[in-house]
Design a protein around this motif. Structure first.
Motif, short mmCIF file in Angstrom:
data_model
loop_
_atom_site.label_atom_id
_atom_site.label_comp_id
_atom_site.label_asym_id
_atom_site.label_seq_id
_atom_site.Cartn_x
_atom_site.Cartn_y
_atom_site.Cartn_z
N HIS A 1 -6.71 5.62 -4.58
CA HIS A 1 -7.08 6.96 -5.02
C HIS A 1 -7.12 7.92 -3.84
O HIS A 1 -6.69 9.07 -3.96
N ILE A 2 -7.63 7.45 -2.70
CA ILE A 2 -7.68 8.30 -1.51
C ILE A 2 -6.26 8.65 -1.06
O ILE A 2 -5.95 9.80 -0.74
N GLY A 3 -5.38 7.65 -1.05
CA GLY A 3 -3.98 7.87 -0.66
C GLY A 3 -3.28 8.86 -1.59
O GLY A 3 -2.57 9.76 -1.14
N LEU A 4 -3.49 8.70 -2.89
CA LEU A 4 -2.88 9.62 -3.86
C LEU A 4 -3.44 11.03 -3.72
O LEU A 4 -2.71 12.02 -3.84
N GLN B 1 -10.39 11.14 -8.19
CA GLN B 1 -10.10 11.54 -6.81
C GLN B 1 -11.14 12.53 -6.30
O GLN B 1 -11.57 12.44 -5.15
N THR B 2 -11.59 13.43 -7.17
CA THR B 2 -12.63 14.38 -6.80
C THR B 2 -13.93 13.65 -6.50
O THR B 2 -14.62 13.95 -5.52
N GLU B 3 -14.27 12.67 -7.33
CA GLU B 3 -15.49 11.90 -7.14
C GLU B 3 -15.46 11.15 -5.81
O GLU B 3 -16.44 11.16 -5.05
N ILE B 4 -14.34 10.53 -5.51
CA ILE B 4 -14.21 9.79 -4.26
C ILE B 4 -14.24 10.74 -3.07
O ILE B 4 -14.90 10.46 -2.06
N THR B 5 -13.58 11.88 -3.18
CA THR B 5 -13.58 12.87 -2.10
C THR B 5 -14.99 13.37 -1.84
O THR B 5 -15.41 13.56 -0.70
N TYR B 6 -15.75 13.57 -2.90
CA TYR B 6 -17.15 14.01 -2.75
C TYR B 6 -17.97 12.95 -2.01
O TYR B 6 -18.75 13.28 -1.13
#
Length: 111
Positions: A37-40, A7-12
């Protein structure tokens, strides 16, 4: 209130301006997996949308502020914006009637 590694990787990646589809291509995952993952991640930090998720992640220092801040400053800079959206101009050399080479624009959208 922490995010998982994925989730951190996708948020980055979202903070860098990538879409869910681009994140999926970069991470070699399906778009559905990335969206999940974004939703979670949004549920975990109680974010309303992806922009809010990125803002919370920066505020809570879940992702590195210095890199993201540099990206945001570049996005705000009007010169950088103008450079990013200008079409690439290609030129073509042609021999004119007087046998001298002249150049004319062949790739511009704007005439």
């Amino acid at each position: 209130m922490t995010l998982t590694k994925r989730q951190t990787e996708i948020t980055y990646l979202l903070a860098q301006g990538h879409t869910a589809e681009q994140c999926a291509a970069i991470m070699h995952r399906s778009v559905g997996t990335v969206r999940r993952h974004i939703g979670l991640a949004c549920e975990r930090v109680k974010a309303r949308n992806t922009t809010h998720l990125v803002a919370i992640a920066i505020t809570e220092q879940m992702i590195r502020l210095a890199i993201t801040l540099a990206i945001l400053i570049t996005a705000i800079n009007p010169d950088a914006d103008a450079m990013r959206h200008n079409p690439i101009t290609r030129t073509q050399s042609r021999a004119s009637a007087s046998r001298t080479l002249t150049r004319r624009d062949t790739g511009s959208v704007f005439a």
